[in-house]
Design a protein around this motif. Structure first.
Motif, PDB file in Angstrom:
ATOM      1  N   THR A 198     -28.532  -5.770  -0.416  1.00 31.92           N
ATOM      2  CA  THR A 198     -26.719  -5.305   0.053  1.00 31.92           C
ATOM      3  C   THR A 198     -25.907  -4.396  -0.913  1.00 31.92           C
ATOM      4  OG1 THR A 198     -25.783  -7.354  -0.327  1.00 31.92           O
ATOM      5  CG2 THR A 198     -27.044  -6.622   1.768  1.00 31.92           C
ATOM      6  N   ASN A 199     -26.312  -4.860  -2.529  1.00 31.95           N
ATOM      7  CA  ASN A 199     -25.632  -4.198  -3.170  1.00 31.95           C
ATOM      8  C   ASN A 199     -25.282  -2.155  -3.240  1.00 31.95           C
ATOM      9  OD1 ASN A 199     -23.840  -3.453  -5.756  1.00 31.95           O
ATOM     10  ND2 ASN A 199     -25.476  -3.176  -6.941  1.00 31.95           N
ATOM     11  N   GLY A 200     -26.536  -1.710  -2.933  1.00 28.23           N
ATOM     12  CA  GLY A 200     -27.338  -0.453  -2.868  1.00 28.23           C
ATOM     13  C   GLY A 200     -26.635  -0.033  -1.760  1.00 28.23           C
ATOM     14  N   PRO A 201     -26.560  -0.270  -0.440  1.00 27.62           N
ATOM     15  CA  PRO A 201     -25.552  -0.476   0.785  1.00 27.62           C
ATOM     16  C   PRO A 201     -23.990  -0.453   0.654  1.00 27.62           C
ATOM     17  CG  PRO A 201     -28.104  -1.216   1.533  1.00 27.62           C
ATOM     18  CD  PRO A 201     -27.719  -1.670   0.009  1.00 27.62           C
ATOM     19  N   VAL A 202     -23.889  -1.337   0.134  1.00 25.04           N
ATOM     20  CA  VAL A 202     -22.310  -1.122   0.355  1.00 25.04           C
ATOM     21  C   VAL A 202     -21.852  -0.226  -1.188  1.00 25.04           C
ATOM     22  CG1 VAL A 202     -20.610  -3.288  -1.126  1.00 25.04           C
ATOM     23  CG2 VAL A 202     -22.340  -3.763   0.965  1.00 25.04           C
ATOM     24  N   MET A 203     -22.208   0.202  -1.079  1.00 29.92           N
ATOM     25  CA  MET A 203     -21.660   1.178  -2.292  1.00 29.92           C
ATOM     26  C   MET A 203     -21.395   2.326  -1.554  1.00 29.92           C
ATOM     27  SD  MET A 203     -23.242   1.524  -6.430  1.00 29.92           S
ATOM     28  CE  MET A 203     -23.000  -0.559  -7.632  1.00 29.92           C
ATOM     29  N   ALA A 204     -23.020   2.637  -1.080  1.00 28.75           N
ATOM     30  CA  ALA A 204     -23.056   3.600   0.700  1.00 28.75           C
ATOM     31  C   ALA A 204     -21.856   4.122   1.700  1.00 28.75           C
ATOM     32  CB  ALA A 204     -23.918   3.791   0.771  1.00 28.75           C
ATOM     33  N   LEU A 205     -22.231   2.210   1.776  1.00 34.27           N
ATOM     34  CA  LEU A 205     -20.551   1.679   3.178  1.00 34.27           C
ATOM     35  C   LEU A 205     -19.225   2.607   2.506  1.00 34.27           C
ATOM     36  CD1 LEU A 205     -20.560  -0.609   5.511  1.00 34.27           C
ATOM     37  CD2 LEU A 205     -18.745  -0.885   3.789  1.00 34.27           C
ATOM     38  N   ALA A 206     -18.824   1.757   1.358  1.00 35.60           N
ATOM     39  CA  ALA A 206     -17.747   2.655   0.744  1.00 35.60           C
ATOM     40  C   ALA A 206     -17.547   4.079   0.977  1.00 35.60           C
ATOM     41  CB  ALA A 206     -17.623   1.781  -0.892  1.00 35.60           C
ATOM     42  N   TRP A 207     -18.620   4.777   0.034  1.00 34.27           N
ATOM     43  CA  TRP A 207     -18.583   6.043  -0.307  1.00 34.27           C
ATOM     44  C   TRP A 207     -18.199   6.120   1.457  1.00 34.27           C
ATOM     45  CZ3 TRP A 207     -18.800   8.627  -5.108  1.00 34.27           C
ATOM     46  CH2 TRP A 207     -18.785  10.306  -4.726  1.00 34.27           C
ATOM     47  N   ARG A 208     -19.198   6.296   2.344  1.00 33.35           N
ATOM     48  CA  ARG A 208     -18.594   7.234   3.972  1.00 33.35           C
ATOM     49  C   ARG A 208     -17.345   6.128   4.094  1.00 33.35           C
ATOM     50  NH1 ARG A 208     -19.126  11.059   6.198  1.00 33.35           N
ATOM     51  NH2 ARG A 208     -18.814  10.539   8.554  1.00 33.35           N
TER      52      ARG A 208
END
Length: 534
Positions: A516-526
């Protein structure tokens, strides 16, 4: 009371991204609030310092879960970062993006803003990958990602055995094809140092005059005027302080802590809030529910060659490896927790890979004499095996008292969907075939966990329940959706109130394929794009 345009609760993977992107507009002010200390401790930056960090309550939350079938009726521990950078400062440093189908499934339930089309562009923006730019992969972003340099007869044999199983050997195991594959695990390590969210997103902009970082502040609750969020109340240095938010409060405390902040703020199940004497602001029984977490089967094998890390983390070898690390930035102290990854189908008819095996060049000491490192003295390797996206989504996380310092009551809900247990059984048998492939088979003496005596379904599942591990990939406790029963809407706004969003893994209805670390960063970027849209 100090006031800012945006108040971000939690300086983890999401909070650091948001602090970076929102403060880029010099016309707004941003406060980033963190309960733990800064990230200066050397164990944070030395990758294998994670072993020491895990025992440090100054930098870690040690949450205990409720006993249930899936943990053999024995509470297990969920570890989370309590430091600037959040869990990205204390995790195993593996980088898994999730697959296009994960994000398109999210778009189906929560709107097109979350489709792979948008998320792939977020990854392109945030990644600074060693392999350079590629399809959905970034080459010059702030998160520096490298591939393992420790390559031996064992690692090459693992790749070769995967190829004989029909799995492609991939240069980038995150290739967006939803397919099977084996290869070296990308990691958030660059030149021997951990690349946390703080290193990538926060530290480069700490000098901005419109960004304030406040550490050592435990967020108790969100403050409301009517149903509009106007700030937060924190505990800091034994005193209560209020911090105002002129535009929005952005809750990024993580899937374990965010539902508790909402409940203490009066958003949740009315019966639960009444038990704790909390005035109701908005009734939503979904807060803290719909929790999903990996329960992984741990498998390991004894090998007949000195090709593992097992002896590198004790005694004089450990002393030398620490010295070597500080002299060169290399060696066993510079590696991630996991070295390789395999993804495969539990059944041939599956339309995409539904199992991941995270492979480490070490083996746990389960039954022998205790070692300081927790590893066996003999050489071995392991695989942490689980369905990439569990069907089990019946766990819960709720406050146990009104005290923000008291840990919540966590019911993991491991394996409540029988298909997860069936998939894990199938995966165990597939991996047993995998290790019988040459040249890997010639390196293996025997299986040590679950062990050759564990042949029945019952024996394998009992091993998972007793010796398995939580993935630390909790999602769902503040579920996002288009439906009125969800906690947050497709723009991550908390339903029933104004000026409050949740932006962290808690909003994901299901775990994206793996970690989940990468996906959470991508989610926050979006999410920063959506906030800018209003």
């Amino acid at each position: 009371m100090a006031e800012y345009d945006y108040v971000i609760v939690g300086a983890g993977s999401a909070g650091c991204v948001l602090a970076n992107r929102l403060s880029a507009d010099r016309g707004v002010t941003v406060a980033l609030i963190e309960a733990g200390p800064g990230d200066a401790h050397p164990y944070v930056h030395m990758p294998r310092g994670v072993g020491k960090l895990m025992a440090m309550p100054s930098h870690m939350y040690h949450y205990l879960t409720q006993p249930e079938r899936g943990n053999a009726q024995t509470p297990d521990m969920w570890l989370r970062g309590k430091v600037v950078g959040g869990s990205s400062s204390v995790n195993g440093m593996v980088w898994v993006r999730g697959q296009p189908a994960d994000w398109d499934d999210l778009a189906a339930s929560a709107g097109e803003d979350w489709s792979w089309e948008h998320i792939s562009r977020a990854y392109e923006a945030i990644e600074g990958h060693q392999l350079g730019p590629g399809p959905t992969r970034g080459g010059s972003g702030p998160v520096r990602i490298s591939l393992p340099t420790w390559r031996t007869r064992l690692t090459e044999a693992i790749n070769a055995a995967g190829a004989k199983m029909g799995w492609p050997v991939k240069e980038d195991v995150n290739a967006p094809d939803d397919g099977e594959g084996v290869g070296y695990m990308p990691r958030t390590i660059w030149k021997g140092k951990r690349q946390s969210a703080a290193v990538a997103f926060l530290n480069p902009v700490r000098g901005r005059a419109n960004l304030t970082v406040i550490t050592g502040a435990i967020t108790d609750r969100v403050l409301f005027e009517g149903t509009r969020a106007v700030g937060i109340e924190v505990l800091r240095n034994g005193q209560r302080e209020q911090i105002g938010a002129r535009r929005e409060v952005l809750l990024c405390a993580g899937a374990v802590a965010s539902p508790g902040v909402l409940e203490r703020s009066g958003i949740g199940d009315p019966a639960l809030l009444e038990r704790h004497g909390i005035p109701l602001v908005h009734a939503n029984p979904a807060v803290g529910e719909h929790v999903s977490e990996h329960r992984a089967l741990r498998m390991q094998w004894r090998i007949n060659q000195p090709l593992s890390y097992n002896r590198d983390y004790e005694g004089l070898r450990l002393v030398w490896n620490v010295v070597r690390y500080y002299l060169t930035g290399e060696g066993p102290m510079s590696v991630a927790a996991i070295d390789m990854r395999a993804a495969f189908r539990s059944r041939p008819e599956r339309n995409r890979a539904d199992i991941q095996a995270q492979i480490g060049l070490f083996s746990w000491n389960i039954s022998g004499p205790p070692t300081k490192s927790g590893l066996e003295r003999e050489h071995g390797f392991c695989a942490v095996v689980n369905p990439v996206t569990p069907a089990s989504q019946s766990g819960s996380i709720h406050i146990a008292s009104r005290d923000p310092a008291q840990f919540p009551a966590i019911t993991p809900g491991y394996g409540t969907a029988e298909k997860d247990r069936a998939a894990t059984l199938a995966a165990a048998r597939i991996l047993r075939r995998f290790v019988q492939q040459e040249p890997l088979a010639s390196l293996i003496e025997r299986e040590t966990l679950p062990g050759p005596e564990a042949q029945s379904d019952e024996d394998i599942l009992a091993c998972m329940d007793k010796y398995g591990s939580a993935g630390m990939h909790t999602v769902g406790s503040c579920r996002m959706g288009k439906d009125a029963a969800s906690v947050v809407d497709p723009a991550l706004r908390v339903r029933g109130v104004e000026g409050l969003r949740v932006i962290d893994a808690s909003v994901m209805p299901a775990i994206p394929s793996g970690n989940t670390n990468g996906p959470v960063m991508a989610l926050a970027w979006r999410a920063a794009d959506l906030i800018g849209r209003g």
